[in-house]
Design a protein around this motif. Structure first.
Motif, PDB file in Angstrom:
ATOM      1  N   ALA A 152       0.801  -1.224   0.000  1.00  0.00           N
ATOM      2  CA  ALA A 152       0.000   0.000   0.000  1.00  0.00           C
ATOM      3  C   ALA A 152       0.833   1.273   0.000  1.00  0.00           C
ATOM      4  O   ALA A 152       0.393   2.298  -0.529  1.00  0.00           O
ATOM      5  CB  ALA A 152      -0.938   0.008   1.212  1.00  0.00           C
ATOM      6  N   LEU A 153       2.018   1.238   0.596  1.00  0.00           N
ATOM      7  CA  LEU A 153       2.803   2.450   0.760  1.00  0.00           C
ATOM      8  C   LEU A 153       3.803   2.641  -0.370  1.00  0.00           C
ATOM      9  O   LEU A 153       4.319   1.668  -0.934  1.00  0.00           O
ATOM     10  CB  LEU A 153       3.568   2.409   2.084  1.00  0.00           C
ATOM     11  N   ASP A 154       4.102   3.894  -0.681  1.00  0.00           N
ATOM     12  CA  ASP A 154       5.192   4.153  -1.610  1.00  0.00           C
ATOM     13  C   ASP A 154       6.501   3.996  -0.843  1.00  0.00           C
ATOM     14  O   ASP A 154       6.550   4.152   0.389  1.00  0.00           O
ATOM     15  CB  ASP A 154       5.075   5.562  -2.193  1.00  0.00           C
ATOM     16  N   PRO A 155       7.593   3.661  -1.521  1.00  0.00           N
ATOM     17  CA  PRO A 155       8.858   3.383  -0.844  1.00  0.00           C
ATOM     18  C   PRO A 155       9.351   4.508   0.058  1.00  0.00           C
ATOM     19  O   PRO A 155       9.873   4.252   1.143  1.00  0.00           O
ATOM     20  CB  PRO A 155       9.824   3.134  -2.007  1.00  0.00           C
ATOM     21  N   GLU A 156       9.197   5.758  -0.362  1.00  0.00           N
ATOM     22  CA  GLU A 156       9.702   6.868   0.444  1.00  0.00           C
ATOM     23  C   GLU A 156       8.992   6.958   1.792  1.00  0.00           C
ATOM     24  O   GLU A 156       9.619   7.233   2.824  1.00  0.00           O
ATOM     25  CB  GLU A 156       9.559   8.176  -0.327  1.00  0.00           C
ATOM     26  N   ARG A 157       7.694   6.732   1.801  1.00  0.00           N
ATOM     27  CA  ARG A 157       6.953   6.756   3.059  1.00  0.00           C
ATOM     28  C   ARG A 157       7.386   5.590   3.952  1.00  0.00           C
ATOM     29  O   ARG A 157       7.555   5.760   5.173  1.00  0.00           O
ATOM     30  CB  ARG A 157       5.448   6.670   2.775  1.00  0.00           C
ATOM     31  N   ASP A 161       9.115   5.708   7.754  1.00  0.00           N
ATOM     32  CA  ASP A 161       8.575   4.981   8.900  1.00  0.00           C
ATOM     33  C   ASP A 161       9.646   4.116   9.564  1.00  0.00           C
ATOM     34  O   ASP A 161       9.736   4.041  10.796  1.00  0.00           O
ATOM     35  CB  ASP A 161       7.399   4.097   8.458  1.00  0.00           C
ATOM     36  N   VAL A 162      10.470   3.456   8.749  1.00  0.00           N
ATOM     37  CA  VAL A 162      11.534   2.609   9.303  1.00  0.00           C
ATOM     38  C   VAL A 162      12.562   3.464  10.029  1.00  0.00           C
ATOM     39  O   VAL A 162      12.974   3.145  11.157  1.00  0.00           O
ATOM     40  CB  VAL A 162      12.195   1.781   8.183  1.00  0.00           C
ATOM     41  N   GLN A 163      12.985   4.556   9.410  1.00  0.00           N
ATOM     42  CA  GLN A 163      13.994   5.413  10.034  1.00  0.00           C
ATOM     43  C   GLN A 163      13.525   5.982  11.367  1.00  0.00           C
ATOM     44  O   GLN A 163      14.334   6.230  12.265  1.00  0.00           O
ATOM     45  CB  GLN A 163      14.361   6.555   9.089  1.00  0.00           C
ATOM     46  N   ALA A 164      12.226   6.178  11.513  1.00  0.00           N
ATOM     47  CA  ALA A 164      11.687   6.738  12.749  1.00  0.00           C
ATOM     48  C   ALA A 164      11.686   5.733  13.892  1.00  0.00           C
ATOM     49  O   ALA A 164      11.420   6.102  15.039  1.00  0.00           O
ATOM     50  CB  ALA A 164      10.262   7.236  12.515  1.00  0.00           C
ATOM     51  N   ASN A 165      12.005   4.470  13.599  1.00  0.00           N
ATOM     52  CA  ASN A 165      11.934   3.434  14.633  1.00  0.00           C
ATOM     53  C   ASN A 165      13.242   2.663  14.775  1.00  0.00           C
ATOM     54  O   ASN A 165      13.233   1.470  15.092  1.00  0.00           O
ATOM     55  CB  ASN A 165      10.791   2.461  14.311  1.00  0.00           C
ATOM     56  N   THR A 166      14.362   3.344  14.581  1.00  0.00           N
ATOM     57  CA  THR A 166      15.653   2.678  14.659  1.00  0.00           C
ATOM     58  C   THR A 166      16.426   3.020  15.926  1.00  0.00           C
ATOM     59  O   THR A 166      17.587   2.638  16.071  1.00  0.00           O
ATOM     60  CB  THR A 166      16.524   3.063  13.450  1.00  0.00           C
ATOM     61  N   LEU A 171      21.127   1.630  10.539  1.00  0.00           N
ATOM     62  CA  LEU A 171      20.925   0.230  10.194  1.00  0.00           C
ATOM     63  C   LEU A 171      21.701  -0.102   8.922  1.00  0.00           C
ATOM     64  O   LEU A 171      21.699   0.683   7.980  1.00  0.00           O
ATOM     65  CB  LEU A 171      19.442  -0.063   9.973  1.00  0.00           C
ATOM     66  N   PRO A 172      22.376  -1.258   8.873  1.00  0.00           N
ATOM     67  CA  PRO A 172      23.091  -1.628   7.654  1.00  0.00           C
ATOM     68  C   PRO A 172      22.122  -1.736   6.485  1.00  0.00           C
ATOM     69  O   PRO A 172      21.061  -2.339   6.592  1.00  0.00           O
ATOM     70  CB  PRO A 172      23.700  -2.993   8.009  1.00  0.00           C
ATOM     71  N   GLY A 173      22.505  -1.124   5.367  1.00  0.00           N
ATOM     72  CA  GLY A 173      21.626  -1.123   4.220  1.00  0.00           C
ATOM     73  C   GLY A 173      20.654   0.043   4.203  1.00  0.00           C
ATOM     74  O   GLY A 173      19.938   0.251   3.223  1.00  0.00           O
ATOM     75  N   TRP A 174      20.629   0.805   5.307  1.00  0.00           N
ATOM     76  CA  TRP A 174      19.758   1.989   5.392  1.00  0.00           C
ATOM     77  C   TRP A 174      20.593   3.207   5.755  1.00  0.00           C
ATOM     78  O   TRP A 174      20.165   4.066   6.506  1.00  0.00           O
ATOM     79  CB  TRP A 174      18.670   1.751   6.449  1.00  0.00           C
ATOM     80  N   GLU A 175      21.825   3.261   5.230  1.00  0.00           N
ATOM     81  CA  GLU A 175      22.733   4.345   5.564  1.00  0.00           C
ATOM     82  C   GLU A 175      22.188   5.678   5.051  1.00  0.00           C
ATOM     83  O   GLU A 175      21.576   5.742   3.978  1.00  0.00           O
ATOM     84  CB  GLU A 175      24.117   4.083   4.962  1.00  0.00           C
ATOM     85  N   PRO A 176      22.422   6.761   5.791  1.00  0.00           N
ATOM     86  CA  PRO A 176      21.878   8.068   5.396  1.00  0.00           C
ATOM     87  C   PRO A 176      22.287   8.497   3.990  1.00  0.00           C
ATOM     88  O   PRO A 176      21.492   9.080   3.257  1.00  0.00           O
ATOM     89  CB  PRO A 176      22.464   9.011   6.450  1.00  0.00           C
ATOM     90  N   GLN A 177      23.559   8.200   3.601  1.00  0.00           N
ATOM     91  CA  GLN A 177      24.010   8.623   2.273  1.00  0.00           C
ATOM     92  C   GLN A 177      23.193   7.954   1.177  1.00  0.00           C
ATOM     93  O   GLN A 177      22.839   8.568   0.167  1.00  0.00           O
ATOM     94  CB  GLN A 177      25.499   8.269   2.090  1.00  0.00           C
ATOM     95  N   ARG A 178      22.896   6.668   1.366  1.00  0.00           N
ATOM     96  CA  ARG A 178      22.139   5.928   0.363  1.00  0.00           C
ATOM     97  C   ARG A 178      20.693   6.435   0.304  1.00  0.00           C
ATOM     98  O   ARG A 178      20.142   6.650  -0.769  1.00  0.00           O
ATOM     99  CB  ARG A 178      22.169   4.436   0.687  1.00  0.00           C
ATOM    100  N   LEU A 179      20.090   6.604   1.469  1.00  0.00           N
ATOM    101  CA  LEU A 179      18.683   7.005   1.495  1.00  0.00           C
ATOM    102  C   LEU A 179      18.495   8.440   1.007  1.00  0.00           C
ATOM    103  O   LEU A 179      17.439   8.775   0.449  1.00  0.00           O
ATOM    104  CB  LEU A 179      18.132   6.841   2.909  1.00  0.00           C
TER     105      LEU A 179
END
Length: 375
Positions: A152-157, A161-166, A171-179
Protein backbone atom coordinates in the motif's frame (compact mmCIF):
# COMPACT_ATOMS: atom_id res chain seq x y z
CA UNK A 1 32.72 -24.76 11.87
CA UNK A 2 33.49 -21.46 13.58
CA UNK A 3 30.71 -19.74 15.50
CA UNK A 4 30.65 -15.97 15.13
CA UNK A 5 28.79 -12.89 16.37
CA UNK A 6 28.12 -9.64 14.55
CA UNK A 7 29.44 -6.49 16.20
CA UNK A 8 28.98 -2.87 15.09
CA UNK A 9 31.90 -1.34 16.98
CA UNK A 10 32.49 0.89 19.98
CA UNK A 11 29.99 3.69 20.22
CA UNK A 12 27.78 2.01 17.63
CA UNK A 13 26.67 -1.14 19.48
CA UNK A 14 25.11 -1.75 22.88
CA UNK A 15 26.91 -5.11 22.96
CA UNK A 16 30.57 -5.06 23.98
CA UNK A 17 33.46 -7.33 23.06
CA UNK A 18 33.46 -8.48 26.68
CA UNK A 19 29.82 -9.52 26.29
CA UNK A 20 30.70 -11.49 23.16
CA UNK A 21 33.65 -13.26 24.83
CA UNK A 22 31.32 -14.63 27.50
CA UNK A 23 29.07 -16.43 24.97
CA UNK A 24 30.31 -20.05 24.95
CA UNK A 25 31.53 -21.22 21.58
CA UNK A 26 32.02 -17.85 19.89
CA UNK A 27 35.40 -17.54 18.17
CA UNK A 28 34.94 -14.88 15.51
CA UNK A 29 33.70 -11.30 15.55
CA UNK A 30 31.91 -10.29 12.35
CA UNK A 31 32.71 -6.61 11.81
CA UNK A 32 32.83 -3.80 9.28
CA UNK A 33 33.84 -0.18 8.92
CA UNK A 34 30.24 0.89 9.33
CA UNK A 35 30.97 4.58 8.87
CA UNK A 36 32.07 3.96 5.28
CA UNK A 37 29.61 4.57 2.47
CA UNK A 38 29.38 2.12 -0.42
CA UNK A 39 32.20 2.81 -2.86
CA UNK A 40 34.31 4.68 -0.33
CA UNK A 41 37.96 3.72 0.16
CA UNK A 42 38.90 1.59 3.19
CA UNK A 43 42.34 2.58 4.50
CA UNK A 44 44.83 0.05 5.83
CA UNK A 45 45.16 2.02 9.06
CA UNK A 46 41.42 1.88 9.75
CA UNK A 47 41.27 -1.84 9.01
CA UNK A 48 44.30 -2.66 11.15
CA UNK A 49 42.98 -0.61 14.06
CA UNK A 50 39.63 -2.41 14.04
CA UNK A 51 41.28 -5.85 13.81
CA UNK A 52 43.65 -4.98 16.66
CA UNK A 53 40.78 -3.89 18.87
CA UNK A 54 38.87 -7.11 18.28
CA UNK A 55 41.81 -9.49 18.66
CA UNK A 56 43.60 -7.85 21.61
CA UNK A 57 42.63 -8.30 25.25
CA UNK A 58 42.66 -4.93 26.98
CA UNK A 59 45.12 -4.67 29.91
CA UNK A 60 42.32 -4.11 32.43
CA UNK A 61 40.58 -7.28 31.24
CA UNK A 62 43.79 -9.29 31.31
CA UNK A 63 44.35 -8.08 34.87
CA UNK A 64 41.08 -9.66 35.96
CA UNK A 65 41.99 -12.99 34.39
CA UNK A 66 40.50 -12.78 30.89
CA UNK A 67 42.44 -14.98 28.46
CA UNK A 68 39.87 -15.85 25.76
CA UNK A 69 40.73 -14.19 22.45
CA UNK A 70 38.54 -13.52 19.44
CA UNK A 71 39.51 -13.34 15.78
CA UNK A 72 38.34 -10.85 13.14
CA UNK A 73 38.27 -13.15 10.12
CA UNK A 74 34.83 -12.16 8.74
CA UNK A 75 33.71 -8.76 7.46
CA UNK A 76 30.03 -7.96 6.90
CA UNK A 77 29.83 -6.03 4.69
CA UNK A 78 31.92 -4.30 2.05
CA UNK A 79 28.91 -2.79 0.34
CA UNK A 80 28.68 -2.83 -3.45
CA UNK A 81 28.16 0.63 -4.96
CA UNK A 82 25.04 1.12 -7.07
CA UNK A 83 27.16 2.03 -10.11
CA UNK A 84 28.44 -1.57 -10.13
CA UNK A 85 24.93 -3.02 -10.05
CA UNK A 86 23.69 -0.61 -12.70
CA UNK A 87 26.79 -0.81 -14.88
CA UNK A 88 27.07 2.97 -15.30
CA UNK A 89 27.91 6.21 -13.51
CA UNK A 90 25.57 7.03 -10.64
CA UNK A 91 25.88 8.98 -7.37
CA UNK A 92 29.06 10.62 -8.62
CA UNK A 93 31.05 7.42 -9.15
CA UNK A 94 31.74 5.25 -12.19
CA UNK A 95 31.52 1.47 -12.12
CA UNK A 96 35.25 1.02 -12.69
CA UNK A 97 36.16 3.55 -9.98
CA UNK A 98 33.90 1.72 -7.50
CA UNK A 99 35.38 -1.64 -8.49
CA UNK A 100 38.91 -0.26 -8.04
CA UNK A 101 38.02 0.79 -4.48
CA UNK A 102 36.50 -2.64 -3.85
CA UNK A 103 39.63 -4.42 -5.06
CA UNK A 104 41.79 -2.21 -2.85
CA UNK A 105 39.60 -3.05 0.16
CA UNK A 106 39.99 -6.77 -0.56
CA UNK A 107 43.78 -6.42 -0.75
CA UNK A 108 43.96 -4.57 2.55
CA UNK A 109 41.55 -6.91 4.33
CA UNK A 110 43.58 -9.89 3.12
CA UNK A 111 46.76 -8.36 4.54
CA UNK A 112 44.93 -7.95 7.87
CA UNK A 113 44.00 -11.64 8.01
CA UNK A 114 40.34 -11.44 6.91
CA UNK A 115 39.15 -14.70 5.31
CA UNK A 116 35.55 -13.96 4.26
CA UNK A 117 33.72 -10.84 3.06
CA UNK A 118 29.93 -10.90 3.08
CA UNK A 119 28.13 -8.60 0.65
CA UNK A 120 24.86 -8.39 -1.28
CA UNK A 121 23.73 -7.40 -4.76
CA UNK A 122 20.29 -5.98 -3.93
CA UNK A 123 19.21 -2.78 -5.68
CA UNK A 124 18.65 0.33 -3.51
CA UNK A 125 17.70 -1.37 -0.20
CA UNK A 126 19.54 -4.28 1.45
CA UNK A 127 16.54 -5.52 3.43
CA UNK A 128 13.04 -4.48 4.38
CA UNK A 129 10.75 -4.86 7.39
CA UNK A 130 7.68 -2.82 8.33
CA UNK A 131 7.92 -3.04 12.14
CA UNK A 132 11.17 -3.00 14.11
CA UNK A 133 9.62 -3.98 17.48
CA UNK A 134 6.58 -6.11 16.67
CA UNK A 135 5.06 -7.70 19.81
CA UNK A 136 5.10 -11.49 19.99
CA UNK A 137 2.80 -13.65 22.16
CA UNK A 138 5.51 -14.30 24.78
CA UNK A 139 6.11 -10.59 25.43
CA UNK A 140 9.25 -10.29 23.34
CA UNK A 141 9.44 -8.12 20.23
CA UNK A 142 10.98 -8.78 16.83
CA UNK A 143 11.36 -7.57 13.26
CA UNK A 144 8.18 -8.04 11.21
CA UNK A 145 7.21 -7.87 7.52
CA UNK A 146 3.59 -6.92 6.80
CA UNK A 147 2.79 -7.50 3.17
CA UNK A 148 -0.27 -5.22 3.05
CA UNK A 149 1.79 -2.28 4.31
CA UNK A 150 4.46 -2.82 1.65
CA UNK A 151 1.82 -3.18 -1.05
CA UNK A 152 0.00 0.00 0.00
CA UNK A 153 2.80 2.45 0.76
CA UNK A 154 5.19 4.15 -1.61
CA UNK A 155 8.86 3.38 -0.84
CA UNK A 156 9.70 6.87 0.44
CA UNK A 157 6.95 6.76 3.06
CA UNK A 158 8.01 3.28 4.12
CA UNK A 159 11.64 4.38 4.46
CA UNK A 160 10.58 7.31 6.65
CA UNK A 161 8.57 4.98 8.90
CA UNK A 162 11.53 2.61 9.30
CA UNK A 163 13.99 5.41 10.03
CA UNK A 164 11.69 6.74 12.75
CA UNK A 165 11.93 3.43 14.63
CA UNK A 166 15.65 2.68 14.66
CA UNK A 167 16.46 4.18 18.08
CA UNK A 168 18.78 6.63 16.36
CA UNK A 169 21.16 3.88 15.25
CA UNK A 170 22.22 3.49 11.64
CA UNK A 171 20.92 0.23 10.19
CA UNK A 172 23.09 -1.63 7.65
CA UNK A 173 21.63 -1.12 4.22
CA UNK A 174 19.76 1.99 5.39
CA UNK A 175 22.73 4.34 5.56
CA UNK A 176 21.88 8.07 5.40
CA UNK A 177 24.01 8.62 2.27
CA UNK A 178 22.14 5.93 0.36
CA UNK A 179 18.68 7.01 1.50
CA UNK A 180 19.41 10.64 0.71
CA UNK A 181 19.83 9.56 -2.92
CA UNK A 182 16.74 7.38 -2.99
CA UNK A 183 14.91 9.30 -5.71
CA UNK A 184 17.94 9.33 -8.01
CA UNK A 185 18.38 5.58 -7.55
CA UNK A 186 14.71 4.85 -8.08
CA UNK A 187 14.88 6.64 -11.44
CA UNK A 188 18.17 4.94 -12.34
CA UNK A 189 16.67 1.46 -11.86
CA UNK A 190 13.64 2.16 -14.03
CA UNK A 191 13.69 -0.35 -16.88
CA UNK A 192 16.64 -2.33 -15.51
CA UNK A 193 16.00 -6.05 -15.98
CA UNK A 194 17.14 -9.15 -14.14
CA UNK A 195 19.35 -9.97 -17.14
CA UNK A 196 20.96 -6.53 -16.89
CA UNK A 197 21.73 -7.20 -13.25
CA UNK A 198 23.28 -10.61 -13.97
CA UNK A 199 25.42 -9.13 -16.74
CA UNK A 200 26.70 -6.39 -14.44
CA UNK A 201 27.24 -8.93 -11.67
CA UNK A 202 29.49 -11.03 -13.92
CA UNK A 203 31.53 -7.93 -14.81
CA UNK A 204 32.05 -7.24 -11.09
CA UNK A 205 33.08 -10.80 -10.28
CA UNK A 206 35.50 -11.06 -13.21
CA UNK A 207 37.16 -7.88 -11.96
CA UNK A 208 37.48 -8.68 -8.25
CA UNK A 209 37.88 -12.47 -8.00
CA UNK A 210 41.54 -12.55 -9.16
CA UNK A 211 42.39 -10.30 -6.19
CA UNK A 212 40.34 -12.51 -3.87
CA UNK A 213 42.36 -15.50 -5.06
CA UNK A 214 45.68 -13.68 -4.66
CA UNK A 215 44.92 -12.60 -1.09
CA UNK A 216 42.85 -15.69 -0.16
CA UNK A 217 39.71 -13.73 0.69
CA UNK A 218 36.42 -15.49 -0.10
CA UNK A 219 33.39 -13.47 -1.20
CA UNK A 220 30.01 -14.69 0.08
CA UNK A 221 26.90 -13.12 -1.43
CA UNK A 222 23.90 -12.76 0.89
CA UNK A 223 20.45 -13.73 -0.45
CA UNK A 224 17.92 -11.01 -1.12
CA UNK A 225 15.90 -10.04 1.95
CA UNK A 226 13.05 -10.57 1.45
CA UNK A 227 13.68 -13.02 -1.37
CA UNK A 228 11.45 -11.51 -4.04
CA UNK A 229 11.31 -8.31 -6.12
CA UNK A 230 10.25 -5.09 -4.40
CA UNK A 231 8.87 -1.88 -5.91
CA UNK A 232 9.70 -3.09 -9.40
CA UNK A 233 13.45 -3.33 -8.70
CA UNK A 234 15.04 -6.56 -9.98
CA UNK A 235 16.48 -8.89 -7.35
CA UNK A 236 18.71 -11.69 -8.61
CA UNK A 237 19.76 -13.69 -5.51
CA UNK A 238 16.36 -14.84 -4.26
CA UNK A 239 15.46 -18.43 -5.17
CA UNK A 240 17.48 -21.63 -5.44
CA UNK A 241 17.78 -21.25 -9.21
CA UNK A 242 19.06 -17.69 -8.69
CA UNK A 243 21.77 -18.89 -6.33
CA UNK A 244 22.80 -21.54 -8.84
CA UNK A 245 22.97 -18.98 -11.63
CA UNK A 246 24.97 -16.53 -9.52
CA UNK A 247 27.50 -19.25 -8.70
CA UNK A 248 27.75 -20.11 -12.41
CA UNK A 249 28.85 -16.54 -13.20
CA UNK A 250 32.34 -17.35 -11.96
CA UNK A 251 33.72 -20.81 -11.15
CA UNK A 252 36.31 -19.70 -8.60
CA UNK A 253 35.99 -21.23 -5.13
CA UNK A 254 36.57 -17.72 -3.79
CA UNK A 255 33.15 -16.76 -5.19
CA UNK A 256 30.45 -18.27 -3.00
CA UNK A 257 27.56 -17.72 -0.65
CA UNK A 258 26.71 -16.22 2.68
CA UNK A 259 23.67 -18.46 2.99
CA UNK A 260 21.28 -16.61 5.28
CA UNK A 261 18.59 -19.25 5.75
CA UNK A 262 16.14 -16.70 7.15
CA UNK A 263 16.38 -14.37 4.18
CA UNK A 264 16.31 -17.28 1.73
CA UNK A 265 13.26 -18.72 3.53
CA UNK A 266 11.35 -15.43 3.37
CA UNK A 267 10.07 -16.88 0.12
CA UNK A 268 7.83 -19.67 1.50
CA UNK A 269 8.53 -21.87 -1.51
CA UNK A 270 12.22 -22.16 -0.64
CA UNK A 271 13.74 -25.11 1.25
CA UNK A 272 16.68 -24.01 3.38
CA UNK A 273 17.92 -27.52 4.19
CA UNK A 274 17.96 -28.41 0.49
CA UNK A 275 19.89 -25.23 -0.27
CA UNK A 276 22.51 -26.03 2.37
CA UNK A 277 23.00 -29.54 0.99
CA UNK A 278 22.98 -28.36 -2.63
CA UNK A 279 25.52 -25.55 -2.26
CA UNK A 280 27.65 -26.84 0.62
CA UNK A 281 30.92 -26.63 -1.31
CA UNK A 282 30.35 -22.94 -2.12
CA UNK A 283 29.07 -21.74 1.27
CA UNK A 284 31.69 -19.68 3.09
CA UNK A 285 29.47 -18.14 5.76
CA UNK A 286 25.95 -18.82 7.00
CA UNK A 287 23.38 -16.89 9.02
CA UNK A 288 21.11 -19.35 10.78
CA UNK A 289 17.85 -17.87 12.02
CA UNK A 290 14.14 -18.61 12.04
CA UNK A 291 11.07 -16.85 10.69
CA UNK A 292 7.38 -17.65 10.87
CA UNK A 293 5.16 -17.32 7.80
CA UNK A 294 1.51 -16.34 7.91
CA UNK A 295 -1.11 -17.17 5.25
CA UNK A 296 -1.58 -13.51 4.24
CA UNK A 297 2.07 -13.12 3.20
CA UNK A 298 3.35 -11.61 6.46
CA UNK A 299 6.33 -13.07 8.27
CA UNK A 300 7.94 -12.49 11.65
CA UNK A 301 11.37 -13.11 13.11
CA UNK A 302 11.09 -15.68 15.91
CA UNK A 303 13.36 -17.67 18.23
CA UNK A 304 16.02 -19.89 16.66
CA UNK A 305 14.38 -23.10 17.86
CA UNK A 306 12.93 -24.96 14.86
CA UNK A 307 9.44 -25.47 16.28
CA UNK A 308 9.02 -21.71 16.81
CA UNK A 309 8.80 -20.93 13.11
CA UNK A 310 8.87 -22.12 9.52
CA UNK A 311 12.60 -22.78 9.08
CA UNK A 312 13.99 -26.21 9.94
CA UNK A 313 16.99 -24.90 11.85
CA UNK A 314 17.66 -28.40 13.21
CA UNK A 315 17.81 -29.78 9.68
CA UNK A 316 20.08 -26.92 8.63
CA UNK A 317 22.57 -27.52 11.45
CA UNK A 318 22.40 -31.28 10.91
CA UNK A 319 23.31 -30.78 7.25
CA UNK A 320 26.26 -28.61 8.22
CA UNK A 321 27.39 -31.06 10.91
CA UNK A 322 27.16 -34.10 8.65
CA UNK A 323 29.33 -32.32 6.08
CA UNK A 324 31.76 -31.20 8.81
CA UNK A 325 31.30 -27.64 7.56
CA UNK A 326 34.51 -25.67 8.01
CA UNK A 327 33.13 -22.18 7.36
CA UNK A 328 31.61 -19.56 9.63
CA UNK A 329 28.12 -19.47 11.16
CA UNK A 330 26.38 -16.80 13.16
CA UNK A 331 22.93 -16.35 14.68
CA UNK A 332 20.88 -13.57 13.18
CA UNK A 333 18.03 -11.17 13.89
CA UNK A 334 17.30 -12.18 17.44
CA UNK A 335 14.20 -11.08 19.28
CA UNK A 336 14.43 -8.27 21.85
CA UNK A 337 14.14 -9.81 25.33
CA UNK A 338 13.73 -8.70 28.93
CA UNK A 339 15.18 -5.23 29.59
CA UNK A 340 15.78 -4.76 25.85
CA UNK A 341 12.03 -4.11 25.71
CA UNK A 342 12.00 -1.83 28.76
CA UNK A 343 14.93 0.02 30.35
CA UNK A 344 17.46 -0.70 27.59
CA UNK A 345 15.13 -0.42 24.62
CA UNK A 346 16.32 3.05 23.63
CA UNK A 347 19.82 1.69 22.97
CA UNK A 348 18.95 -1.54 21.18
CA UNK A 349 19.61 -1.87 17.46
CA UNK A 350 16.51 -3.55 16.00
CA UNK A 351 17.17 -7.25 15.48
CA UNK A 352 20.56 -7.14 17.16
CA UNK A 353 20.02 -7.45 20.89
CA UNK A 354 22.38 -9.54 22.99
CA UNK A 355 20.21 -12.09 24.74
CA UNK A 356 18.31 -13.89 22.00
CA UNK A 357 21.34 -14.13 19.74
CA UNK A 358 23.32 -15.63 22.64
CA UNK A 359 20.48 -18.08 23.32
CA UNK A 360 20.37 -18.88 19.61
CA UNK A 361 24.06 -19.73 19.57
CA UNK A 362 23.61 -22.24 22.39
CA UNK A 363 20.69 -23.87 20.56
CA UNK A 364 22.60 -24.09 17.27
CA UNK A 365 25.72 -25.45 18.97
CA UNK A 366 23.61 -27.99 20.85
CA UNK A 367 22.27 -29.35 17.57
CA UNK A 368 25.76 -29.34 16.07
CA UNK A 369 27.25 -31.21 19.05
CA UNK A 370 24.47 -33.79 19.07
CA UNK A 371 24.87 -34.45 15.35
CA UNK A 372 28.67 -34.62 15.54
CA UNK A 373 28.49 -37.24 18.29
CA UNK A 374 25.82 -39.41 16.71
CA UNK A 375 27.36 -42.56 15.16
Amino acid sequence: MKMSFRWYGDGNDQVSLNDIRQIPGVETVVWSLHHKAAGEEWTQAEIDAQVAQITTIAPEDAARGVTKTLDAEVVESVNVHESIKLGRDVLGLSRDEAIHHYITAIERLGRAGVKVVCYNFMPVLDWLRTDMFHPLPDGSTALYFEKAVVDALDPERLIADVQANTNGLTLPGWEPQRLASFRELSVAYAGVSHEDMYRNYRYFLDAVIPTCEEYDVALGVHPDDPAFDLFGWPRVVSRKQDLARVLSLNDSRHHGLTLCVGSFSSNPESDAVDAVRSFMDRIHFSHVRNIKHFPNGDFSEVAHRACEGSVDTVGVMKAYAEADFAGYIRPDHGRHLWDENTTKRAGVRPGYGLYDRALGIQYLLGVWDACQRTP
